[in-house]
Design a protein around this motif. Structure first.
Motif, PDB file in Angstrom:
ATOM      1  N   ALA A 220      -4.760 -12.395   2.711  1.00  0.00           N
ATOM      2  CA  ALA A 220      -4.670 -10.997   2.563  1.00  0.00           C
ATOM      3  C   ALA A 220      -6.311 -10.632   2.228  1.00  0.00           C
ATOM      4  N   VAL A 221      -6.434  -9.410   2.843  1.00  0.00           N
ATOM      5  CA  VAL A 221      -7.564  -8.550   2.611  1.00  0.00           C
ATOM      6  C   VAL A 221      -7.498  -7.234   2.532  1.00  0.00           C
ATOM      7  N   ILE A 222      -7.901  -6.641   1.271  1.00  0.00           N
ATOM      8  CA  ILE A 222      -7.900  -5.270   1.093  1.00  0.00           C
ATOM      9  C   ILE A 222      -9.298  -4.507   1.333  1.00  0.00           C
ATOM     10  N   PHE A 223      -9.338  -3.429   2.005  1.00  0.00           N
ATOM     11  CA  PHE A 223     -10.544  -3.266   2.294  1.00  0.00           C
ATOM     12  C   PHE A 223     -11.121  -1.864   1.545  1.00  0.00           C
ATOM     13  N   GLY A 224     -12.162  -1.366   1.823  1.00  0.00           N
ATOM     14  CA  GLY A 224     -12.741  -0.026   0.798  1.00  0.00           C
ATOM     15  C   GLY A 224     -12.056   1.402   1.393  1.00  0.00           C
ATOM     16  N   GLY A 225     -12.545   2.267   0.780  1.00  0.00           N
ATOM     17  CA  GLY A 225     -12.076   3.654   1.069  1.00  0.00           C
ATOM     18  C   GLY A 225     -12.771   4.524   0.218  1.00  0.00           C
ATOM     19  N   PRO A 226     -12.958   5.826   0.450  1.00  0.00           N
ATOM     20  CA  PRO A 226     -13.605   6.730  -0.281  1.00  0.00           C
ATOM     21  C   PRO A 226     -12.859   6.978  -1.701  1.00  0.00           C
ATOM     22  N   MET A 227     -11.490   6.640  -1.875  1.00  0.00           N
ATOM     23  CA  MET A 227     -10.877   6.930  -3.372  1.00  0.00           C
ATOM     24  C   MET A 227     -11.522   5.741  -4.193  1.00  0.00           C
ATOM     25  N   SER A 228     -11.116   6.090  -5.496  1.00  0.00           N
ATOM     26  CA  SER A 228     -11.374   5.126  -6.649  1.00  0.00           C
ATOM     27  C   SER A 228     -10.234   4.392  -7.152  1.00  0.00           C
ATOM     28  N   ALA A 229     -10.500   3.222  -7.509  1.00  0.00           N
ATOM     29  CA  ALA A 229      -9.533   2.189  -7.931  1.00  0.00           C
ATOM     30  C   ALA A 229      -8.819   2.900  -9.395  1.00  0.00           C
ATOM     31  N   ASN A 230      -9.468   3.969  -9.959  1.00  0.00           N
ATOM     32  CA  ASN A 230      -9.207   4.485 -11.012  1.00  0.00           C
ATOM     33  C   ASN A 230      -7.978   5.623 -10.862  1.00  0.00           C
ATOM     34  N   ASP A 231      -8.076   6.070  -9.555  1.00  0.00           N
ATOM     35  CA  ASP A 231      -7.272   7.210  -9.158  1.00  0.00           C
ATOM     36  C   ASP A 231      -5.620   7.082  -9.445  1.00  0.00           C
ATOM     37  N   GLU A 232      -4.967   8.266  -9.978  1.00  0.00           N
ATOM     38  CA  GLU A 232      -3.633   8.075 -10.196  1.00  0.00           C
ATOM     39  C   GLU A 232      -2.839   8.536  -8.936  1.00  0.00           C
ATOM     40  N   LEU A 233      -3.177   7.764  -7.855  1.00  0.00           N
ATOM     41  CA  LEU A 233      -2.420   7.725  -6.704  1.00  0.00           C
ATOM     42  C   LEU A 233      -1.621   6.961  -6.285  1.00  0.00           C
ATOM     43  N   ALA A 234      -0.177   7.274  -5.813  1.00  0.00           N
ATOM     44  CA  ALA A 234       0.892   6.032  -5.842  1.00  0.00           C
ATOM     45  C   ALA A 234       0.323   4.831  -5.127  1.00  0.00           C
ATOM     46  N   PHE A 235      -0.405   4.863  -4.009  1.00  0.00           N
ATOM     47  CA  PHE A 235      -0.453   3.642  -3.206  1.00  0.00           C
ATOM     48  C   PHE A 235      -1.626   2.930  -3.853  1.00  0.00           C
ATOM     49  N   ILE A 236      -2.720   3.602  -4.534  1.00  0.00           N
ATOM     50  CA  ILE A 236      -3.483   2.881  -5.644  1.00  0.00           C
ATOM     51  C   ILE A 236      -2.959   1.908  -6.349  1.00  0.00           C
ATOM     52  N   LYS A 237      -2.032   2.767  -6.962  1.00  0.00           N
ATOM     53  CA  LYS A 237      -1.515   1.940  -8.129  1.00  0.00           C
ATOM     54  C   LYS A 237      -0.456   0.871  -7.583  1.00  0.00           C
ATOM     55  N   ALA A 238       0.040   0.819  -6.473  1.00  0.00           N
ATOM     56  CA  ALA A 238       0.919   0.069  -5.855  1.00  0.00           C
ATOM     57  C   ALA A 238       0.177  -1.094  -5.256  1.00  0.00           C
ATOM     58  N   GLU A 239      -0.967  -0.832  -4.573  1.00  0.00           N
ATOM     59  CA  GLU A 239      -1.852  -1.916  -3.983  1.00  0.00           C
ATOM     60  C   GLU A 239      -2.515  -3.196  -5.203  1.00  0.00           C
ATOM     61  N   THR A 240      -2.670  -2.115  -6.395  1.00  0.00           N
ATOM     62  CA  THR A 240      -3.444  -2.837  -7.359  1.00  0.00           C
ATOM     63  C   THR A 240      -2.398  -3.735  -8.069  1.00  0.00           C
ATOM     64  N   GLU A 241      -1.095  -3.460  -8.256  1.00  0.00           N
ATOM     65  CA  GLU A 241      -0.125  -4.097  -8.755  1.00  0.00           C
ATOM     66  C   GLU A 241       0.140  -5.364  -7.699  1.00  0.00           C
ATOM     67  N   TRP A 242       0.189  -4.999  -6.487  1.00  0.00           N
ATOM     68  CA  TRP A 242       0.757  -5.760  -5.543  1.00  0.00           C
ATOM     69  C   TRP A 242      -0.472  -7.101  -5.420  1.00  0.00           C
ATOM     70  N   ILE A 243      -1.677  -7.033  -5.805  1.00  0.00           N
ATOM     71  CA  ILE A 243      -2.557  -8.087  -5.699  1.00  0.00           C
ATOM     72  C   ILE A 243      -2.070  -9.317  -6.459  1.00  0.00           C
ATOM     73  N   GLY A 244      -1.363  -8.970  -7.614  1.00  0.00           N
ATOM     74  CA  GLY A 244      -0.727 -10.131  -8.281  1.00  0.00           C
ATOM     75  C   GLY A 244       0.031 -11.129  -7.389  1.00  0.00           C
ATOM     76  N   ILE A 245       0.607 -10.523  -6.320  1.00  0.00           N
ATOM     77  CA  ILE A 245       1.310 -11.430  -5.406  1.00  0.00           C
ATOM     78  C   ILE A 245       0.513 -12.779  -4.989  1.00  0.00           C
ATOM     79  N   PRO A 246      -0.469 -12.377  -4.279  1.00  0.00           N
ATOM     80  CA  PRO A 246      -1.472 -13.443  -3.816  1.00  0.00           C
ATOM     81  C   PRO A 246      -2.143 -14.462  -4.827  1.00  0.00           C
ATOM     82  N   LEU A 247      -2.582 -13.556  -5.837  1.00  0.00           N
ATOM     83  CA  LEU A 247      -3.021 -14.265  -6.949  1.00  0.00           C
ATOM     84  C   LEU A 247      -1.823 -15.328  -7.501  1.00  0.00           C
ATOM     85  N   LYS A 248      -0.584 -14.880  -7.770  1.00  0.00           N
ATOM     86  CA  LYS A 248       0.127 -15.720  -8.354  1.00  0.00           C
ATOM     87  C   LYS A 248       0.581 -17.211  -7.269  1.00  0.00           C
ATOM     88  N   GLU A 249       0.993 -16.593  -6.127  1.00  0.00           N
ATOM     89  CA  GLU A 249       0.995 -17.736  -4.958  1.00  0.00           C
ATOM     90  C   GLU A 249      -0.089 -18.459  -4.597  1.00  0.00           C
TER      91      GLU A 249
END
Length: 233
Positions: free
Chosen positions: A51-80
């Motif tokens: 998996a590859v997650i690319f960049g964008g103009p938003m911040s990883a600190n933003d309280e956006l639903a998709f930012i939170k979801a992607e940040t949490e989702w990273i745990g899946i490839p890390l765990k596997e």
């Protein structure tokens, strides 16, 4: 059958650029998703080899639903322990997932253009000394606990890291193509007025001087990240 790679992009016009081109040449299939526009993320990595997650103009600190979801989702490839690559925003999300800080420079400096980075002792097998890379960011990330720093920079010290065997976070943009640079310089030209940014002519000059080396670096990186002997039949 080639490997299937999940690509996460953040805007409708965003492109995987040279990263996508390089993986297609290696026989990979790209599964491109844009969670910011409503695309779902998989519940596990059973259907993907990396998996590859690319960049964008938003911040990883933003309280956006998709930012939170992607940040949490990273745990899946890390765990596997599946290969994962976070580029700029994606690397910052990886750092946040692992408990590290994502921050703005105290003097509001940015990096926009080509800047030298240096390999650490752990990164000498991947990076030249120095390695000039393309930057386009206003925030950086600290090194998470348990991660290994591979390259360091000036205003933003952590430029590349590895966590576990196959999860990498990069601050810079190896995916950049010439059309992408032209678009960024046009649509993001206000960034060039910020402290630390280079003028547009230095971006183009830097590309002429350093792009061949960065292209070769990307191929060398993929040799480590997705070694040929790991390909499926």
């Amino acid at each position: 059958m080639g490997r299937r790679i999940l690509f996460v992009l953040h805007q409708e016009r965003s492109s995987p650029g040279r990263v996508g081109q390089a993986l297609i040449r290696r026989g990979c299939e790209l599964d491109i998703r844009r969670p910011a526009l409503g695309d779902p993320l998989p519940a596990d990595m059973a259907g993907h080899d990396a998996a590859v997650i690319f960049g964008g103009p938003m911040s990883a600190n933003d309280e956006l639903a998709f930012i939170k979801a992607e940040t949490e989702w990273i745990g899946i490839p890390l765990k596997e322990e599946k290969p994962f690559l976070g580029i700029c925003l994606g690397g910052q999300m990886m750092a946040r997932h692992l408990g590290a800080r994502v921050y703005s420079h105290p003097q509001e400096r940015v990096e926009a253009g080509y800047y030298p980075i240096r390999p650490t002792a752990d990164g000498r097998h991947l990076f030249d000394d120095p390695q000039h890379v393309y930057q386009w960011h206003r925030q950086g990330f600290d090194l998470p606990s348990g991660a290994v720093q591979l390259a360091e920079g000036g205003d933003f010290p952590v430029q590349a890291m590895r966590y576990g065997k196959a999860a990498y976070g990069l601050q810079f943009h190896p995916e950049l193509t010439t059309p992408m640079m032209d678009a960024w310089l046009e649509f993001g030209k206000e960034r060039l007025n910020r402290p630390g940014a280079q003028p547009a002519e230095l971006h183009r000059q830097g590309r002429a001087e350093h792009d061949a080396t960065l292209r070769a670096w990307l191929e060398r990186f993929f040799d480590h990240w997705l070694p040929a002997e790991a390909e499926k039949d």
